[in-house]
Every structure is written in structure tokens, then in C-alpha cells.
Design a protein around this motif. Structure first.
Motif, PDB file in Angstrom:
ATOM      1  N   GLN A  51      -7.470  -2.095  -2.003  1.00 36.71           N
ATOM      2  CA  GLN A  51      -6.589  -1.699  -3.107  1.00 36.71           C
ATOM      3  C   GLN A  51      -6.975  -2.475  -4.366  1.00 36.71           C
ATOM      4  O   GLN A  51      -7.236  -3.687  -4.310  1.00 36.71           O
ATOM      5  CB  GLN A  51      -5.137  -1.962  -2.722  1.00 36.71           C
ATOM      6  CG  GLN A  51      -4.107  -1.418  -3.696  1.00 36.71           C
ATOM      7  CD  GLN A  51      -2.691  -1.476  -3.116  1.00 36.71           C
ATOM      8  OE1 GLN A  51      -2.470  -1.102  -1.964  1.00 36.71           O
ATOM      9  NE2 GLN A  51      -1.754  -1.954  -3.906  1.00 36.71           N
TER      10      GLN A  51
ATOM     11  N   SER B  50       0.825  -1.198   0.000  1.00 33.09           N
ATOM     12  CA  SER B  50       0.000   0.000   0.000  1.00 33.09           C
ATOM     13  C   SER B  50       0.864   1.255   0.000  1.00 33.09           C
ATOM     14  O   SER B  50       0.513   2.270  -0.610  1.00 33.09           O
ATOM     15  CB  SER B  50      -0.926   0.004   1.222  1.00 33.09           C
ATOM     16  OG  SER B  50      -1.877   1.030   1.149  1.00 33.09           O
TER      17      SER B  50
ATOM     18  N   GLN C  57      -6.163   0.829   3.915  1.00 32.78           N
ATOM     19  CA  GLN C  57      -6.402   1.109   2.505  1.00 32.78           C
ATOM     20  C   GLN C  57      -6.074  -0.088   1.620  1.00 32.78           C
ATOM     21  O   GLN C  57      -6.684  -0.284   0.565  1.00 32.78           O
ATOM     22  CB  GLN C  57      -5.585   2.334   2.086  1.00 32.78           C
ATOM     23  CG  GLN C  57      -6.067   3.629   2.729  1.00 32.78           C
ATOM     24  CD  GLN C  57      -5.144   4.803   2.449  1.00 32.78           C
ATOM     25  OE1 GLN C  57      -3.949   4.623   2.182  1.00 32.78           O
ATOM     26  NE2 GLN C  57      -5.681   6.015   2.527  1.00 32.78           N
TER      27      GLN C  57
ATOM     28  N   ARG D 265       0.362   4.216  -2.574  1.00 32.80           N
ATOM     29  CA  ARG D 265      -0.222   5.466  -2.096  1.00 32.80           C
ATOM     30  C   ARG D 265       0.752   6.424  -1.413  1.00 32.80           C
ATOM     31  O   ARG D 265       0.413   7.595  -1.216  1.00 32.80           O
ATOM     32  CB  ARG D 265      -1.356   5.157  -1.104  1.00 32.80           C
ATOM     33  CG  ARG D 265      -2.530   4.413  -1.719  1.00 32.80           C
ATOM     34  CD  ARG D 265      -3.537   4.012  -0.653  1.00 32.80           C
ATOM     35  NE  ARG D 265      -4.690   3.315  -1.209  1.00 32.80           N
ATOM     36  CZ  ARG D 265      -5.833   3.916  -1.543  1.00 32.80           C
ATOM     37  NH1 ARG D 265      -5.963   5.211  -1.358  1.00 32.80           N
ATOM     38  NH2 ARG D 265      -6.839   3.212  -2.032  1.00 32.80           N
TER      39      ARG D 265
END
Length: 232
Positions: free
Chosen positions: A225, A37, A221, A41
Motif C-alpha cells: 500500500q 487496507s 495488498q 480498498r
């Protein structure tokens, strides 16, 4: 009295190397612990950034959490202190900040316990006690290491290096990076592991921490994803 450290017996050294191996069938290779992640991100896009990321995770998360738990759990298993074992296991479960991180701790703990059932170094009573927790990976690793003629720092070194190898491999696949970059990252982590172990050994029970808010956000998150290689 000599202060020179005595070498580990060959059997204990081999067992520690075995426990540290990414080839151990506990599924460690399938997790990135939020790194994937971070790539998606948080701009983890180069060798240097990935190296800094894992170094921070080692010192801020692993040293103050899992390594400190193992440092307490090994003597507790050796002394038969099941109350302490349960308290440490509960702490791990309660401080995993996302469902993915908790699922990793539980799945790897169960898998390592099943692996231990095929060996004869752990008593049936200890295996049953571990199964009833239910076990997390750090506490089960401590059980696996507890019968070895090895000091707690040696056991923590094996755990930390196994973690470092798995995370380096995750970086290779997700950033992605080449093999030489991965070896440079692993070399850096290897030099920093003794500091992390010293930190873990010095912590009292009330000083353990599991506070990595950005890592927790990225882990959350990761659950949604779009494209993923890893389970965390």
C-alpha cells in the motif's frame, strides 16, 4: 452448592486488566490487522461500516482462532503439557495467511515474553519452554494468564477487550473517526465479546478455523500500500 460466580481476587483482576491494556509494551497499537487496507480498498469509510467490520472480525476470526487457541493453551500451561502448547503455537504460525499477520503474531509474542521476564509469576522453566517455540502472541498471553486465580473465560475476556481497544484506536486513525464514534464501536464490541468467548470455549481442536479470505487478500495488498500508518 452455590452457582453464583465468585469475584476474582483483586490481584488477579488487576493482572488481567494490566494484560488487556493497550499500554502494555508489546506493540499492539502498531497493527490494524488489515483494517487500514480495508479503508483504502474495501470502502470502510464510515462508523457503521467500521463497526460491522470489527464485529465480523471478532466473531469470524478472533473467536474461531486466537480465542480458541488461548482457551486450550491456558490449561495446557497450567498442566505442563508442552506437547499441546507446541501444537497450538504451530497452528497459529501455520494459519497466519500473510507475512504481515505472521510477523505480528511473532513480534508481539516475543515482546510479551520479554515483558514476562521482568515479573516473577512465571517460572524460568516455563519462560525457556516458551522461548524455544518460538512464541506467538496468543500462546504467550496464555502463559501470562496461566498463574492467575481466574477462569479461562475471564482471561479470554481480557484478551478480547484488549484486542477491541486496539482495533477501535486503529479505526479512529485510519477511517478516520472521532472519539465518540470510537466509544460507540467499543460499546458494541463489548456486548458481543461474551458470545465470541462462548464460541471459542465450545470449539474442539479440529474445529478451530483461520479462514477469512477477504481479510487475507487485503492484508496481502497492505504490504505494498502506498501510504500506511500501521504495520499490518
Amino acid at each position: 452448592m452455590s452457582t453464583t460466580a465468585q469475584p476474582l481476587p483483586a490481584a488477579s483482576l488487576l493482572q488481567l486488566i494490566w494484560l488487556a491494556s493497550p499500554a502494555l509494551p508489546v506493540g499492539g497499537f502498531s497493527y490494524s490487522e488489515g483494517l487500514e487496507s480495508g479503508v483504502d480498498r474495501a470502502g470502510v469509510a464510515t462508523e457503521n461500516i467500521a463497526s460491522d467490520w470489527l464485529s465480523d472480525q471478532l466473531q469470524l476470526s478472533l473467536a474461531r482462532g486466537d480465542l480458541a487457541v488461548i482457551a486450550g493453551a491456558i490449561p495446557a500451561w497450567r498442566n505442563g503439557d508442552l506437547v499441546k502448547i507446541k501444537a497450538l503455537n504451530d497452528w497459529v504460525l501455520q494459519t497466519r495467511e500473510t507475512s504481515e499477520l505472521r510477523a505480528q503474531a511473532e513480534q508481539m509474542g516475543r515482546s510479551l515474553l520479554e515483558w514476562l521476564r521482568n515479573h516473577h509469576s512465571i517460572s524460568d522453566a516455563q519462560l525457556d519452554a516458551c522461548a524455544q517455540l518460538p512464541p506467538t502472541y496468543p500462546v504467550t498471553f496464555a502463559l501470562a494468564a496461566s498463574p492467575l486465580i481466574a477462569g479461562v473465560p475471564d482471561c479470554l475476556t481480557a484478551y478480547a477487550f484488549g484486542w477491541a481497544e486496539n482495533m477501535m484506536q486503529a479505526a479512529l486513525k485510519s477511517v478516520p473517526l472521532g472519539q465518540s464514534a470510537g466509544q460507540r464501536i467499543l460499546a458494541r464490541l463489548a456486548t458481543e465479546i461474551p458470545v465470541a468467548i462462548a464460541t471459542a470455549m465450545a470449539l474442539q481442536d479440529h474445529e478451530r478455523q483461520a479462514f477469512s479470505p477477504m481479510l487475507a487478500i487485503l492484508s496481502s495488498q497492505h504490504e505494498t500500500q502506498y501510504s500506511r500508518l500501521f504495520r499490518s
